[in-house]
Design an enzyme around this catalytic site. Structure first.
Site, mmCIF file in Angstrom:
data_model
loop_
_atom_site.group_PDB
_atom_site.id
_atom_site.type_symbol
_atom_site.label_atom_id
_atom_site.label_comp_id
_atom_site.label_asym_id
_atom_site.label_seq_id
_atom_site.Cartn_x
_atom_site.Cartn_y
_atom_site.Cartn_z
ATOM 1 C CB CYS A 43 167.869 -4.728 -41.525
ATOM 2 S SG CYS A 43 168.400 -6.028 -42.769
ATOM 3 C CD GLU B 58 165.896 -0.908 -38.235
ATOM 4 O OE1 GLU B 58 165.215 -1.438 -37.165
ATOM 5 O OE2 GLU B 58 166.367 -1.593 -39.089
ATOM 6 C CE LYS C 93 156.714 -15.969 -35.023
ATOM 7 N NZ LYS C 93 155.946 -14.898 -35.951
ATOM 8 C CD GLU D 165 171.667 -12.143 -40.133
ATOM 9 O OE1 GLU D 165 172.157 -10.692 -40.208
ATOM 10 O OE2 GLU D 165 172.526 -13.066 -40.235
HETATM 11 P P1 NAP Z 1 159.831 -7.843 -35.004
HETATM 12 O O1 NAP Z 1 158.571 -7.079 -34.604
HETATM 13 O O2 NAP Z 1 161.136 -8.138 -34.133
HETATM 14 O O3 NAP Z 1 159.380 -9.131 -35.419
HETATM 15 C C1 NAP Z 1 160.243 -10.122 -36.144
HETATM 16 C C2 NAP Z 1 159.410 -11.642 -35.922
HETATM 17 O O4 NAP Z 1 159.700 -11.854 -34.650
HETATM 18 C C3 NAP Z 1 158.235 -11.769 -36.443
HETATM 19 O O5 NAP Z 1 157.867 -13.121 -36.991
HETATM 20 C C4 NAP Z 1 157.083 -11.434 -35.244
HETATM 21 O O6 NAP Z 1 155.991 -12.115 -35.284
HETATM 22 C C5 NAP Z 1 158.030 -12.341 -34.411
HETATM 23 N N1 NAP Z 1 157.818 -11.759 -33.012
HETATM 24 C C6 NAP Z 1 157.457 -10.745 -32.313
HETATM 25 N N2 NAP Z 1 157.633 -10.784 -31.068
HETATM 26 C C7 NAP Z 1 158.096 -12.010 -30.589
HETATM 27 C C8 NAP Z 1 158.179 -12.536 -29.438
HETATM 28 N N3 NAP Z 1 157.790 -11.826 -28.245
HETATM 29 N N4 NAP Z 1 158.415 -13.849 -29.266
HETATM 30 C C9 NAP Z 1 158.762 -14.316 -30.526
HETATM 31 N N5 NAP Z 1 158.594 -13.898 -31.741
HETATM 32 C C10 NAP Z 1 158.372 -12.591 -31.938
HETATM 33 O O7 NAP Z 1 160.545 -7.186 -36.391
HETATM 34 P P2 NAP Z 1 159.798 -6.737 -37.648
HETATM 35 O O8 NAP Z 1 159.028 -5.418 -37.299
HETATM 36 O O9 NAP Z 1 158.729 -7.822 -38.277
HETATM 37 O O10 NAP Z 1 160.982 -6.691 -38.625
HETATM 38 C C11 NAP Z 1 161.635 -5.472 -38.954
HETATM 39 C C12 NAP Z 1 162.830 -5.698 -38.043
HETATM 40 O O11 NAP Z 1 163.595 -6.650 -38.517
HETATM 41 C C13 NAP Z 1 163.970 -4.318 -38.226
HETATM 42 O O12 NAP Z 1 164.492 -3.919 -37.074
HETATM 43 C C14 NAP Z 1 164.748 -4.869 -39.497
HETATM 44 O O13 NAP Z 1 165.957 -4.065 -39.079
HETATM 45 C C15 NAP Z 1 164.882 -6.259 -38.637
HETATM 46 N N6 NAP Z 1 165.604 -7.016 -40.089
HETATM 47 C C16 NAP Z 1 166.660 -7.513 -40.093
HETATM 48 C C17 NAP Z 1 167.316 -8.243 -41.044
HETATM 49 C C18 NAP Z 1 168.664 -8.504 -40.953
HETATM 50 O O14 NAP Z 1 169.149 -9.571 -41.627
HETATM 51 N N7 NAP Z 1 169.617 -8.053 -40.000
HETATM 52 C C19 NAP Z 1 166.565 -8.333 -41.980
HETATM 53 C C20 NAP Z 1 165.436 -7.882 -42.136
HETATM 54 C C21 NAP Z 1 164.790 -7.097 -41.156
HETATM 55 P P3 NAP Z 1 154.685 -11.408 -35.310
HETATM 56 O O15 NAP Z 1 154.950 -10.098 -35.887
HETATM 57 O O16 NAP Z 1 153.857 -12.076 -35.971
HETATM 58 O O17 NAP Z 1 154.514 -11.019 -33.737
#
Ligand code: NAP
Length: 489
Positions: A294, A391, A184, A260
């Protein structure tokens, strides 16, 4: 790239859900719109899965599970290798697609294709190396056999910031291990994953081994999949709050999990650092992907003796950046993912300035169209500023100073996150002390980027659980089984 290249490419990207080897609309025919963050314009509409569609994707992954687990490891690896080769042929298309839906400059998108592709190649090589153990028990009465088996159907959730690499970093080890998956992607950047699924299909992927659900209802769709007793593993990359919520859901089925999550990377420059190297590293660690990584350096912790010279040099580099749509020649800073990201960064910068920070470059949003924030340098950032705790996820370089090594370590570790640290010093003994003392899963010692498919990527503390890449990456998708059998003699 011409406008017709973009139109042709977007027309080639599937707009359906990919379930059991076929493309189809959502059961209620709902769609979601994907936008170009550099213009705000809609670029494509695709299917938006319902809960029933999510369950159908898991059905397909479960139906394919036994067959894929029994497929020889060499064949699984060869599929990944064909996918790697096809990606090399299509690298310009994937790069452009990521620039269109996510905004990163084309050169950086090409870099992500190279990085993302390496997971396909690395795990194509790891698949035939899954090994166990055999030997006598200590009592001499039996033989112990330790074997490793695919964990079973997996649910893989990816974020918007690295649309290809976050998918390959999960799909490749899962497939290498013999697991089937439902992927997803984030609703903001789903096109790259759909195009990747098409590539896998062209590489000979059997039906049901990889399924993709795109949806604007990630909460309910995911909750149903995670709550399904047939699922065995959840791998998530995204923000820490969402990861924590999903871990709670995963507790019911005691799922294997890889998380992650967010980061708050310190970037420490000691007084003896090679400043040319440190400035090059800073520009990469901070501004690559428009600061939306990240692993992005979040807090620049610079020795008081070199802080002014470091600030002067990074400001000079930042003033030479070109901001614009990522497809344009020479652009170094693209748009942020959306307007709410711009508003959040503006809030962090205003808070820091209100508490006494000085703006050396940028410091404000750029008027639309598109979601742009000016590359920014802040000095004299005061303790207690939100920008040091949260962040940033944007192109803002915030500098604080320190006097001695103990203070640098204390500042660096003063965060609930623990993904990566960057340290610049030519002193080997000091470098080794920093490896021992910094509480992060990864360290860049005199380098500004650490990611590599051959290395274990992951964090400590609130930055996550588990590792992706390296020899460790495939282990996340394997279960261990121990068998005892009587001594044959
Ligand atoms: P996010 O809002 O947590 O979303 C990540 C994923 O989760 C998306 O596919 C999102 O889908 C989904 N999602 C959101 N709410 C959900 C829920 N209630 N239930 C199930 N899935 C849900 O994060 P983001 O804004 O996309 O990404 C940025 C974050 O990712 C930052 O904090 C960054 O540090 C972290 N990141 C970490 C790594 C690592 O390897 N440590 C790598 C890259 C990014 P939808 O947006 O479609 O709802």
């Amino acid at each position: 790239m011409s406008e017709s290249d973009e139109t042709r490419l977007l027309a080639n990207v599937p707009d359906g859900l990919f379930i059991a080897g076929a493309w189809r609309p959502a059961t209620d025919s709902a769609t979601l719109a994907v936008h170009d963050p550099a213009t705000g314009r809609e670029i494509k509409r695709i299917a938006s899965a319902t809960v029933a569609d999510g369950t159908a994707a898991l059905d397909a992954a479960c139906d394919a599970a036994a067959g894929w687990a029994a497929t020889p490891a060499r064949e699984r690896g060869e599929l990944l290798r064909r996918a790697f080769d096809l990606l090399q042929q299509r690298k310009e298309e994937f790069a452009l697609l990521m620039t269109l839906e996510m905004g990163k400059p084309l050169d950086q998108a090409r870099g992500e294709v190279a990085y993302g592709g390496e997971f396909l190649r690395w795990f194509s090589e790891e698949a035939p190396r899954i090994q166990g153990r055999y030997g006598p028990n200590p009592e001499g009465t039996g033989r112990m056999i330790v074997s490793r088996h695919p964990v079973g159907p997996c649910y893989l959730i990816t974020p918007w910031n690295f649309p290809l690499a976050m998918a390959t970093r999960k799909v490749a080890p899962a497939l290498a291990a013999g697991c089937t998956v439902v992927v997803k992607p984030a609703a903001l950047t789903p096109l790259t994953t759909l195009y990747f699924a098409k590539l896998l299909q062209d590489a000979g992927l059997p039906p049901g081994v990889v399924n993709v659900v795109t949806t604007s209802a990630s909460g309910p769709v995911s909750e149903a999949i995670i709550g399904d007793p047939r699922l065995r593993k959840l791998s998530f990359t995204g923000s820490t709050p969402v990861g924590q919520k999903l871990l709670e859901q995963a507790a019911t089925g005691l799922l294997r999990t890889s998380m992650e999550l967010g980061g708050n990377a310190p970037f420490i420059v000691f007084g003896d650092a090679d400043l040319d190297r440190a400035v090059d590293g800073a520009i990469l660690a901070k501004f690559r992907n428009i600061g939306q990584a990240c692993t992005a350096a979040n807090r620049f912790i610079v020795h008081r003796g070199v802080a002014e010279e470091f600030a002067r040099r990074v400001t000079e580099r930042v003033n030479a950046f070109t901001t614009g749509r990522g497809t344009a020649e020479g652009v170094t800073i693209g748009p942020l993912i959306d307007d709410s990201a711009v508003a959040k960064i503006d809030e962090l910068v205003r808070d820091a300035v209100a508490r006494g920070a000085h703006v050396r470059a940028g410091g404000a949003p750029i008027e639309g169209p598109g979601s742009f924030y000016a590359a920014t340098v802040l000095t004299d950032v005061q303790p207690g500023s939100d920008i040091l705790r949260e962040e940033i996820f944007g192109p803002v370089l915030a500098i604080v100073t320190f006097e001695d090594e103990d203070e640098a370590v204390a500042l660096a570790n003063d965060t609930e996150y623990g993904l990566v640290s960057y340290v610049f010093t030519p002193d080997l003994a000091r470098g080794q002390r920093m490896i021992d003392r910094l509480q992060t899963g990864m360290i860049g010692l005199n380098v500004g980027v650490v990611s590599n498919a051959a290395a274990p990527f992951g964090g400590w503390k609130l930055s996550g659980l588990g590792r992706e890449g390296g020899a460790e990456g495939i282990g996340e998708y394997l279960e261990t089984k121990y068998t005892l059998t009587p001594d044959p003699a």
